[in-house]
Design an enzyme around this catalytic site. Structure first.
Site, PDB file in Angstrom:
ATOM      1  N   ARG A  27       0.824  -1.209   0.000  1.00 53.03           N
ATOM      2  CA  ARG A  27       0.000   0.000   0.000  1.00 53.03           C
ATOM      3  C   ARG A  27       0.862   1.265   0.000  1.00 53.03           C
ATOM      4  O   ARG A  27       0.421   2.323  -0.395  1.00 53.03           O
ATOM      5  CB  ARG A  27      -0.914   0.041   1.238  1.00 53.03           C
ATOM      6  CG  ARG A  27      -2.063  -0.915   1.144  1.00 53.03           C
ATOM      7  CD  ARG A  27      -2.950  -0.906   2.380  1.00 53.03           C
ATOM      8  NE  ARG A  27      -3.766  -2.113   2.371  1.00 53.03           N
ATOM      9  CZ  ARG A  27      -4.876  -2.271   1.672  1.00 53.03           C
ATOM     10  NH1 ARG A  27      -5.322  -1.292   0.938  1.00 53.03           N
ATOM     11  NH2 ARG A  27      -5.540  -3.404   1.700  1.00 53.03           N
ATOM     12  N   ASP A  69      -9.352   0.776  -7.346  1.00 59.53           N
ATOM     13  CA  ASP A  69     -10.044   0.410  -6.126  1.00 59.53           C
ATOM     14  C   ASP A  69     -10.065  -1.102  -5.898  1.00 59.53           C
ATOM     15  O   ASP A  69     -10.951  -1.605  -5.233  1.00 59.53           O
ATOM     16  CB  ASP A  69     -11.493   0.933  -6.266  1.00 59.53           C
ATOM     17  CG  ASP A  69     -12.206   0.989  -4.928  1.00 59.53           C
ATOM     18  OD1 ASP A  69     -11.524   1.009  -3.922  1.00 59.53           O
ATOM     19  OD2 ASP A  69     -13.441   0.999  -4.917  1.00 59.53           O
ATOM     20  N   ILE A 115     -11.496   7.569  -8.441  1.00 59.76           N
ATOM     21  CA  ILE A 115     -10.045   7.756  -8.600  1.00 59.76           C
ATOM     22  C   ILE A 115      -9.453   6.443  -9.099  1.00 59.76           C
ATOM     23  O   ILE A 115      -9.804   5.369  -8.605  1.00 59.76           O
ATOM     24  CB  ILE A 115      -9.376   8.130  -7.259  1.00 59.76           C
ATOM     25  CG1 ILE A 115     -10.074   9.333  -6.612  1.00 59.76           C
ATOM     26  CG2 ILE A 115      -7.889   8.412  -7.461  1.00 59.76           C
ATOM     27  CD1 ILE A 115      -9.559   9.678  -5.221  1.00 59.76           C
ATOM     28  N   CYS A 172     -22.627  14.166   9.844  1.00 63.39           N
ATOM     29  CA  CYS A 172     -22.536  12.694   9.868  1.00 63.39           C
ATOM     30  C   CYS A 172     -23.373  12.125  11.009  1.00 63.39           C
ATOM     31  O   CYS A 172     -23.075  12.346  12.186  1.00 63.39           O
ATOM     32  CB  CYS A 172     -21.085  12.255  10.014  1.00 63.39           C
ATOM     33  SG  CYS A 172     -20.939  10.458  10.085  1.00 63.39           S
ATOM     34  N   CYS A 204     -19.206   4.037   9.553  1.00 71.63           N
ATOM     35  CA  CYS A 204     -19.749   4.745   8.395  1.00 71.63           C
ATOM     36  C   CYS A 204     -20.980   4.007   7.856  1.00 71.63           C
ATOM     37  O   CYS A 204     -21.008   2.771   7.824  1.00 71.63           O
ATOM     38  CB  CYS A 204     -18.643   4.799   7.344  1.00 71.63           C
ATOM     39  SG  CYS A 204     -19.102   5.643   5.855  1.00 71.63           S
ATOM     40  N   SER A 208     -21.889   3.700   4.856  1.00 68.79           N
ATOM     41  CA  SER A 208     -21.454   2.900   3.696  1.00 68.79           C
ATOM     42  C   SER A 208     -20.929   1.538   4.149  1.00 68.79           C
ATOM     43  O   SER A 208     -21.192   0.513   3.529  1.00 68.79           O
ATOM     44  CB  SER A 208     -20.345   3.618   2.922  1.00 68.79           C
ATOM     45  OG  SER A 208     -20.885   4.700   2.233  1.00 68.79           O
ATOM     46  N   LYS A 225     -21.159  -7.873   6.985  1.00 67.51           N
ATOM     47  CA  LYS A 225     -21.898  -9.081   6.600  1.00 67.51           C
ATOM     48  C   LYS A 225     -22.863  -9.506   7.713  1.00 67.51           C
ATOM     49  O   LYS A 225     -23.874 -10.138   7.462  1.00 67.51           O
ATOM     50  CB  LYS A 225     -20.928 -10.236   6.276  1.00 67.51           C
ATOM     51  CG  LYS A 225     -19.994  -9.916   5.091  1.00 67.51           C
ATOM     52  CD  LYS A 225     -20.763  -9.663   3.788  1.00 67.51           C
ATOM     53  CE  LYS A 225     -19.867  -9.134   2.695  1.00 67.51           C
ATOM     54  NZ  LYS A 225     -20.061  -7.712   2.369  1.00 67.51           N
ATOM     55  N   CYS A 285     -23.638   5.984   1.299  1.00 66.58           N
ATOM     56  CA  CYS A 285     -24.098   7.226   1.906  1.00 66.58           C
ATOM     57  C   CYS A 285     -23.323   8.382   1.283  1.00 66.58           C
ATOM     58  O   CYS A 285     -22.117   8.283   1.095  1.00 66.58           O
ATOM     59  CB  CYS A 285     -23.852   7.183   3.417  1.00 66.58           C
ATOM     60  SG  CYS A 285     -24.238   8.737   4.236  1.00 66.58           S
ATOM     61  N   CYS A 300     -20.876  19.217   1.596  1.00 64.31           N
ATOM     62  CA  CYS A 300     -19.588  19.888   1.380  1.00 64.31           C
ATOM     63  C   CYS A 300     -19.764  21.081   0.431  1.00 64.31           C
ATOM     64  O   CYS A 300     -20.236  20.913  -0.694  1.00 64.31           O
ATOM     65  CB  CYS A 300     -18.578  18.912   0.797  1.00 64.31           C
ATOM     66  SG  CYS A 300     -17.010  19.699   0.381  1.00 64.31           S
TER      67      CYS A 300
END
Length: 307
Positions: free
Chosen positions: A61, A132, A167, A196, A212, A214, A221, A239, A246
C-alpha cells in the site's frame, strides 16, 4: 530543449482527456512516508471493522515498486460520476456512484485502452492499472499529484469539481514530469463532521470506517447493530451525506458517461416499491451495478433496518 519526459507527459494527459477522465495528475512513484504511520494507527485502532483486507499487503500500500518493479510514475485519474438527476424525495437512497454500471468495469476498460496507447505511442512501458481493487492508496496519490486535497471527511476534494468522482491510477516504469500538491481549502468548515449521523468522522481528517453508513450497508456481513437504528436517514446502499453538505460540491457538474446513467426505473421507485422489491426486479435494475456487491438479501436487510 523539448525533452522526452515533457513530450510523454503531454501525450499521456491528452489521452486521459480523450478517454473521458476529468483530470490527470502525475507523481513520482516513491514510498509514501507520511501515510505509513497514519495507516498503521488507523489499523491498530480497528477503524477498519470487518474489512480485514485492509490489513493485508501493508507494505504494498505504501511502496508502488512492490506492485510494479522499477515503478517511476503514478498517473492519477479522476472520472466524474455526478448524476444529472437524483432519486425521488420519497425513496430510500443509494449512493450516487452506484446509479449506473459498476465503475470497476467502466474504468478498467478505459485503463486497458490507456496502457495500450502508451505502449503504441511510447514503446515498451511496464505498468499496471488500478481501480479500487488492489492495495493502492489512491487518494494519497491523487493528492500528491495535485488533483485535490484530502478533506476533513477523508475524501479527495477539488476546488473546481468537488468530490463526486472515482479515482484510478496507472503505475508505470516511465519517468515523466511531476505535478505538485495543492493546499488544503477546508478552512474552518465542519459541515461534514456536523452532518454525519453516526459520528464516523471522529476528528477532522479521520474517519472510523467501522461506523460509516457505507460500511454498515455494504461491507458489514453480520446484522447492523441496533444502536444505529434511526440514524441512517434513509440510506440503503452507501451514503453521500458528507459529500452532499460539502460546499465544494456546489461546483459538481453532471457526468457525460452514458454507462453511469441509471436504469430508468431506479429514479421513479418509492419507499413502498423498494420494500416490495422482488429478486427479479433487483436483478433487472442492478444487472451490472456495484449494488450487486450487497446482493438482494443484503439490500433487503438494509431496507428492513430502515423500516
Amino acid at each position: 530543449m523539448f525533452n522526452n519526459r515533457e513530450k510523454y507527459t503531454k501525450l499521456i494527459k491528452t489521452e486521459a482527456t480523450r478517454l473521458g477522465f476529468m483530470s490527470c495528475g502525475i507523481s513520482k512513484a516513491e514510498f509514501l512516508e507520511d501515510e505509513a504511520p497514519r495507516l498503521e494507527q488507523w489499523l491498530n485502532e480497528n477503524r477498519n471493522g470487518e474489512m480485514g483486507y485492509m490489513e493485508n499487503h501493508f507494505d504494498k500500500r505504501l511502496d508502488p515498486a512492490l506492485l510494479v518493479p522499477g515503478a517511476k510514475s503514478v498517473v492519477s485519474l479522476l472520472l466524474n460520476y455526478f448524476p444529472q438527476e437524483t432519486q425521488r424525495e420519497d425513496s430510500y437512497k443509494l449512493s450516487k456512484y452506484a446509479y449506473g454500471r459498476d465503475y470497476h468495469f467502466v474504468i478498467k476498460d478505459k485503463l486497458k485502452q490507456f496502457l495500450h496507447f502508451i505502449n503504441e505511442e511510447i514503446g515498451e512501458v511496464g505498468g499496471r492499472a488500478f481501480v479500487d481493487s488492489a492495495p493502492v492508496l489512491d487518494k494519497a496519490w491523487a493528492a500528491k499529484s495535485g488533483l485535490g486535497w484530502i478533506g476533513k471527511n477523508s475524501n479527495l476534494l477539488s476546488k473546481k469539481t468537488g468530490s463526486f468522482f472515482f479515482i484510478a491510477e496507472l503505475i508505470i516504469d516511465l519517468e515523466l514530469e511531476y505535478d505538485t500538491p495543492v493546499t488544503d481549502h477546508c478552512g474552518s468548515c465542519t459541515a461534514c463532521i456536523d452532518a454525519c449521523p453516526t459520528d464516523a468522522i471522529y476528528e477532522p481528517y479521520k474517519v472510523d470506517g467501522s461506523k460509516c453508513i457505507s460500511y454498515y450497508t455494504i461491507e458489514l456481513k453480520n446484522s447492523i447493530p441496533e444502536s444505529e437504528k434511526g440514524k441512517f436517514e434513509d440510506w440503503m446502499f452507501g451514503c453521500d451525506i458528507c459529500q452532499d453538505v460539502c460546499p465544494w460540491n456546489r461546483f459538481s457538474k453532471p457526468h457525460n458517461e452514458p454507462l453511469f446513467d441509471p436504469h430508468p426505473d431506479l429514479l421513479q421507485m418509492t419507499k413502498h416499491d423498494w420494500e416490495e422489491i422482488t429478486r427479479e426486479t433487483f436483478n433487472e435494475i442492478f444487472r451490472k451495478s456495484a449494488v450487486k456487491r450487497t446482493k438482494y438479501d443484503g439490500l433487503k436487510r438494509n431496507i428492513n433496518f430502515l423500516d
